[in-house]
Enzyme design. Sequence first.
Site, PDB file in Angstrom:
ATOM      1  N   HIS A 567       0.853  -1.194   0.000  1.00  0.00           N
ATOM      2  CA  HIS A 567       0.000   0.000   0.000  1.00  0.00           C
ATOM      3  C   HIS A 567       0.887   1.243   0.000  1.00  0.00           C
ATOM      4  O   HIS A 567       1.523   1.555   0.999  1.00  0.00           O
ATOM      5  CB  HIS A 567      -0.886  -0.020   1.250  1.00  0.00           C
ATOM      6  CG  HIS A 567      -2.143   0.776   1.113  1.00  0.00           C
ATOM      7  ND1 HIS A 567      -2.204   1.961   0.410  1.00  0.00           N
ATOM      8  CD2 HIS A 567      -3.401   0.548   1.579  1.00  0.00           C
ATOM      9  CE1 HIS A 567      -3.445   2.430   0.464  1.00  0.00           C
ATOM     10  NE2 HIS A 567      -4.196   1.587   1.161  1.00  0.00           N
ATOM     11  N   HIS A 570      -3.114   6.693  -0.535  1.00  0.00           N
ATOM     12  CA  HIS A 570      -4.049   7.203   0.474  1.00  0.00           C
ATOM     13  C   HIS A 570      -3.389   7.894   1.666  1.00  0.00           C
ATOM     14  O   HIS A 570      -3.963   7.926   2.748  1.00  0.00           O
ATOM     15  CB  HIS A 570      -4.964   6.065   0.968  1.00  0.00           C
ATOM     16  CG  HIS A 570      -5.729   5.411  -0.145  1.00  0.00           C
ATOM     17  ND1 HIS A 570      -6.444   4.254   0.009  1.00  0.00           N
ATOM     18  CD2 HIS A 570      -5.898   5.763  -1.440  1.00  0.00           C
ATOM     19  CE1 HIS A 570      -7.001   3.918  -1.135  1.00  0.00           C
ATOM     20  NE2 HIS A 570      -6.684   4.823  -2.040  1.00  0.00           N
ATOM     21  N   TYR A 572      -0.876   7.071   3.538  1.00  0.00           N
ATOM     22  CA  TYR A 572      -0.251   6.272   4.595  1.00  0.00           C
ATOM     23  C   TYR A 572       1.276   6.439   4.513  1.00  0.00           C
ATOM     24  O   TYR A 572       1.769   7.227   3.705  1.00  0.00           O
ATOM     25  CB  TYR A 572      -0.700   4.810   4.494  1.00  0.00           C
ATOM     26  CG  TYR A 572      -2.212   4.662   4.717  1.00  0.00           C
ATOM     27  CD1 TYR A 572      -2.789   5.143   5.895  1.00  0.00           C
ATOM     28  CD2 TYR A 572      -3.035   4.094   3.762  1.00  0.00           C
ATOM     29  CE1 TYR A 572      -4.157   5.053   6.111  1.00  0.00           C
ATOM     30  CE2 TYR A 572      -4.403   3.995   3.964  1.00  0.00           C
ATOM     31  CZ  TYR A 572      -4.967   4.479   5.139  1.00  0.00           C
ATOM     32  OH  TYR A 572      -6.313   4.392   5.352  1.00  0.00           O
TER      33      TYR A 572
END
Length: 751
Positions: A567, A570, A572
């Site tokens: 990931h 977004h 993060y």
Amino acid sequence: MKVVCLGGGPAGLFFAALLKQADARHDVTVLERNRPDDTFGFGVVFSDATEEALAKADPRITEAMAKHAHRWDDIEINYRGEQWVSTGHGFSGLSRRTLLGLLHERCQAAGVRVCFNHDVQDPEAHRDADLVVAADGANSRVRERYREAFRPSLDERPNRFVWLGTTRPFPAFTFYFKSDAHGLWRVHAYQYEPGGSTFIVEATEETWRSAGLERADEAATITFCESLFAEELAGHRLVGNRSIWRRFPTVTNARWHHKNVVLLGDAAHTAHFSVGSGTKLAMEDAIALVAALGEHAKVPEALAAYETVRRPAVESLQRAAQVSLQWFEDTERYMTLEPIQFAFTLLTRSLRVTHENLKLRDPAFTARVDGWFAERACQAAGVPAPPAAAAPPPMFTPFKLRELVLANRVVVSPMCQYSAEDGMPNDWHLVHLGTRAIGGAGLVVAEMTDVSAEARISPWCTGLWKPEQAEAWRRIVDFVHTNSAARIAMQLGHAGRKASTQRMWEGDNQPLAEGNWPVVSASPLPYFPHSPVPRELSAAEMRTVVADYVRAARLAQEAGFDFLELHMAHGYLLASFISPLTNRRSDGYGGPLEQRMRFPLEVFDAVRATWPAAKPMSVRISAVDWKAGGHGPDDAVQVARLLHAHGCDIVDVSAGQTVEDQQPVYGRLFQTPFAERIRQEVGIATMAVGNISSYADVNTILAAGRADLCLLARAHLWDPYWTRHAAFELGYKLPWPGPYATLDRYRPRFI
Ligand SMILES: Cc1cc2nc3c(=O)[nH]c(=O)nc-3n(C[C@H](O)[C@H](O)[C@H](O)COP(=O)(O)OP(=O)(O)OC[C@H]3O[C@@H](n4cnc5c(N)ncnc54)[C@H](O)[C@@H]3O)c2cc1C
Ligand SMILES: Cc1cc2nc3c(=O)[nH]c(=O)nc-3n(C[C@H](O)[C@H](O)[C@H](O)COP(=O)(O)O)c2cc1C
């Protein structure tokens, strides 16, 4: 009522005729600066659907239009020496001069006063009328006069185009894509009367300048185009009519009415000629305004009602027109596509026509696309291809990455469940992921699972930092493998400055009420002003994070996952390094994009070295930050290029959520264009995600080569059996697991 229409184009004339027809007591005048026979442009296009709508308002005008129109069903696409024809499109071309002549007649018959050669200098001179209709076209003087009220915006598009005519008859709506030493030229050509066709030539600014056309007058333009398109014109000549090179202006207005003045047609909004709808919109506006005036006694109320009714339909068409014009601005990008796929992308460019619509219009063409797609997909996956006649819809073709073969191209997007304790997935996760695997998707992606306890978004997020968690995941992975044809992926993440927050439905990204833990990020910038200030990750801490990712990847392998996603989206931790909005570091991990990507790539490399070579890896990115100063689509291409160079197999293209004050532009398939661009420009496989919910859209995205896999999140929450329902609707046989085999002979009824 005394009404003055400024401008006698299709909008003004049709409105005037309809209003007078509705109530002959109105005193209606049209002021037009041209003479009756002057007209700019050649033909206009109407779809069958538009004509039906117009016929309801005024059958006499559509009957008259039908007598003069040239009708065709086919769209012909000429590209790289091949000609592809798709049928069933139902359009008519009509000379603009004829249309205006018919509208003049309708006005005359109804008793409208039409004053030609009347150039309105200042609309204020007509404000004593009860209603002033600004139908004075895309360059509306009236709109400019009251610009503070209307708040117009004019987006001049970069491509250059010229509107020409020719005597060459075209049996279909014809597109040519032709390259010469200067670049790629696009032609949009259609017949509108015997011996009369419109021939629009379009090119990028660069190509146009390279050909020296910025100095070309009308005669030089015609000479250039006749020579370039000698073969296509087949001995016919081109003719001009104020044929100068232009840039298309997309006009929008914050308001369409101001006291007794109202905008109609192109003065209010334009839609690129590639969707052939400007005249249709202008005439539909006229119908709506007359209806509103009939329903409301007071003019301001009627104008407000007209705007309320028309705006959504117009804006929807403008969105389609925007996507369409961008396709023509970006055509160079599609030139590597095989002709059949190029034709499919062109036909489905505006999202209005999907694989499913095209199947209804032209089943033979769609079957050829499906056959072509399935054959290539099967070949790439190393499985036998079905006979072309039995080709499945694109979503039910296999997809291979490294040694992993997915049975189909539908993916359950990762979705945090905020239902774990101490990072342990439990029965909820088993049922959540298990049901969706039985639901038929080719791949199910587990939620963002964190590489350490501090890396969690919330105390209820799943983790992979200790063997017990791998054991618990193993149970879920085994269930999926034993009971479904789906494969299962793990998404690994570190929440960075978005850690230590509440459950999504209790306070999205909001710090916990109590029990917060210290958070880290690329730079000490809090997410909300009231969020905790994160600690800037030190070099030593970076090594720890890399080690955490490696440990988590090992545990994911022990749990038996087939596929691993990192990931990096977004906002993060890894995303916070990538975006310039969140990375203000002055060491070698901040600054230009290559340096901002350094830490995410170190993590990627370390994980890739751990994760088995036979198993693929994807990376989820936020293609854009939806915020000035942040990432845009060009940066996304760069990010994807770097990931590709490091051995990433496929990019999962999401967007935004980097900063709290983002300004996303939502809509159907709103992130797919980023996936498409990365796929075409970088040559890496992509996953499209974001507001994809219909199987028609999934098949369209895949067949057009906009992405290799489609991820659906909320659609799968809504319907865990989404893929099975799609198969049912498409008549595709998706075997049920043994305990449900009775469903093979069952036909559900929903109403
Ligand atoms: C290259 C190109 C191709 C197109 N192809 C199509 C197509 O295929 N199908 C389609 O539906 N549409 C097409 N259009 C769009 C279409 O031409 C317009 O959307 C449509 O004509 C809008 O109608 P209108 O009445 O609002 O404006 P217009 O047709 O522009 O009419 C405005 C009128 O106002 C008059 N006027 C302007 N200022 C004044 C003034 N101060 N005083 C008096 N009179 C004034 C003008 O002379 C003109 O007659 C195309 C447009 C372009 C540029
Ligand atoms: C309940 C929920 C949880 C989500 N959790 C994650 C997640 O864990 N990881 C992730 O990358 N995206 C997550 N997302 C984003 C989705 O994967 C997806 O990108 C987004 O919802 C857009 O797709 P959709 O329009 O099909 O819902 C989540 C979305 C929802 C609705």
